[in-house]
Write an enzyme that holds these catalytic residues in place. Structure first.
Site, PDB file in Angstrom:
ATOM      1  N   GLY A  12      19.053  34.483  35.608  1.00 33.22           N
ATOM      2  CA  GLY A  12      19.387  35.006  36.925  1.00 33.22           C
ATOM      3  C   GLY A  12      19.211  36.503  37.008  1.00 33.22           C
ATOM      4  O   GLY A  12      19.925  37.180  37.750  1.00 33.22           O
ATOM      5  N   ASN A  84      23.885  34.931  32.859  1.00 26.20           N
ATOM      6  CA  ASN A  84      24.364  35.523  34.100  1.00 26.20           C
ATOM      7  C   ASN A  84      24.195  34.600  35.297  1.00 26.20           C
ATOM      8  O   ASN A  84      24.958  34.677  36.252  1.00 26.20           O
ATOM      9  CB  ASN A  84      23.615  36.836  34.357  1.00 26.20           C
ATOM     10  N   SER A 135      33.982  35.905  35.537  1.00 28.79           N
ATOM     11  CA  SER A 135      34.454  36.424  36.818  1.00 28.79           C
ATOM     12  C   SER A 135      35.969  36.506  36.796  1.00 28.79           C
ATOM     13  O   SER A 135      36.643  35.701  36.132  1.00 28.79           O
ATOM     14  CB  SER A 135      34.026  35.509  37.962  1.00 28.79           C
ATOM     15  N   TYR A 148      34.134  27.206  41.555  1.00 33.54           N
ATOM     16  CA  TYR A 148      33.495  28.314  40.851  1.00 33.54           C
ATOM     17  C   TYR A 148      34.479  28.971  39.886  1.00 33.54           C
ATOM     18  O   TYR A 148      34.158  29.223  38.716  1.00 33.54           O
ATOM     19  CB  TYR A 148      32.978  29.332  41.870  1.00 33.54           C
ATOM     20  N   ALA A 151      35.001  26.774  36.943  1.00 36.41           N
ATOM     21  CA  ALA A 151      33.840  26.813  36.046  1.00 36.41           C
ATOM     22  C   ALA A 151      33.859  28.071  35.194  1.00 36.41           C
ATOM     23  O   ALA A 151      33.560  28.031  33.988  1.00 36.41           O
ATOM     24  CB  ALA A 151      32.552  26.740  36.861  1.00 36.41           C
TER      25      ALA A 151
END
Length: 275
Positions: A12, A84, A135, A148, A151
């Site tokens: 990414g 990423n 994150s 998200y 994950a």
């Protein structure tokens, strides 16, 4: 330079945070390969050097295996894998069925595992490292991006277990970014006024720049981090001011912010990445 002669893959790495990471590795002297489903709008460059782009769908294990075989043929080695690629649209849990939520898990958790497994032999031969890009959503409620966040929590756990299983040949760490200013920030935070207002919710007073996330990745890949493995490095500008500080009517300044300061409850989505 610090990473002269090293080869790094940034998944990414064509835009947003990934492009910032790729630029930082280029600036540190590494040969950089970026992969994504779509090519970059313009080459990812730093100091007159460009990253090489290779298209690949990280959710296709056979394609991922072929990709790393190509890296081996062309470069003869792999020293760093930066996982990423990822992201998720804003979607409340009730608005997405199991199949849609499963795709978020696949891109943000299963795909990094697939890439890491495919790269393991090369990384072991080079005594290299894996850098996961996590994150802050992994450790706080993320309404609208709940799957998200789940994950990314799984990704940190995976990285810690990998660090134990793959030691001492391969180090594995996680960068945990907060909000980052990218070319797509206006989609998440609005116009410049909105972006500035969101930035004021961060203790350091602004959003991160993609290259600052890249600098952290270069550090974790360098010899300066030779004894760091299984760690999660927070790169979030101090995090988020607790909501109660904005609601309190006393001791606001002493608590670290004025009583009227924003509470910092903005949800960060990650469409600034590329899978």
């Amino acid at each position: 330079m610090e990473l002269d002669g090293r080869v790094a893959v940034v998944t990414g790495g064509t835009r947003g945070v990934g492009a910032g990471i790729a630029r930082a590795f280029l600036a540190a002297g590494a040969e950089v390969v970026v992969c994504a489903r779509r090519p970059p709008d313009s080459p990812v460059v730093s100091d007159g050097r460009a990253a090489r782009y290779v298209p690949v769908d990280l959710r296709a294990p056979a394609a991922v295996k072929d990709f790393f075989a190509g890296v081996a043929r062309r470069h003869g080695r792999l020293d760093v894998l930066v996982n990423n690629a990822g992201g998720a649209p804003y979607r409340l849990l009730r608005d997405g069925g199991p199949a849609r939520h499963a795709r978020v898990l696949e891109l943000n958790l299963v795909a990094p595992l697939t890439a890491s497994l495919a790269a393991h032999g090369l990384l072991r031969a080079a005594r290299g490292c894996v850098v996961m890009v996590g994150s802050v959503s992994a450790s706080r409620p993320s309404p609208g991006t709940a799957v998200y966040g789940a994950a990314k929590a799984g990704l940190e756990s995976l990285a810690r277990s990998m660090a134990v299983e793959w030691a001492p040949e391969v180090r594995v760490n996680t960068i945990v970014p907060g909000m980052v200013r990218t070319e797509l920030s206006h989609l998440h935070y609005g116009d410049e006024q909105g972006i500035a207002a969101v930035g004021r919710t961060v203790p350091l007073g602004r959003l991160a720049e993609p290259d600052e996330i890249g600098d952290a990745a270069v550090f974790l890949a360098s010899g300066r981090a030779a004894y760091i493995s299984g760690a999660s490095l927070l790169v979030h500008g101090g995090g988020e001011r607790p909501a109660f500080l904005g609601a309190a009517t006393v001791n606001g300044a002493a608590a670290g912010g004025s009583a009227g300061a924003p509470a910092g409850a903005t949800t960060r989505t990650t469409d600034d990445k590329e899978g």
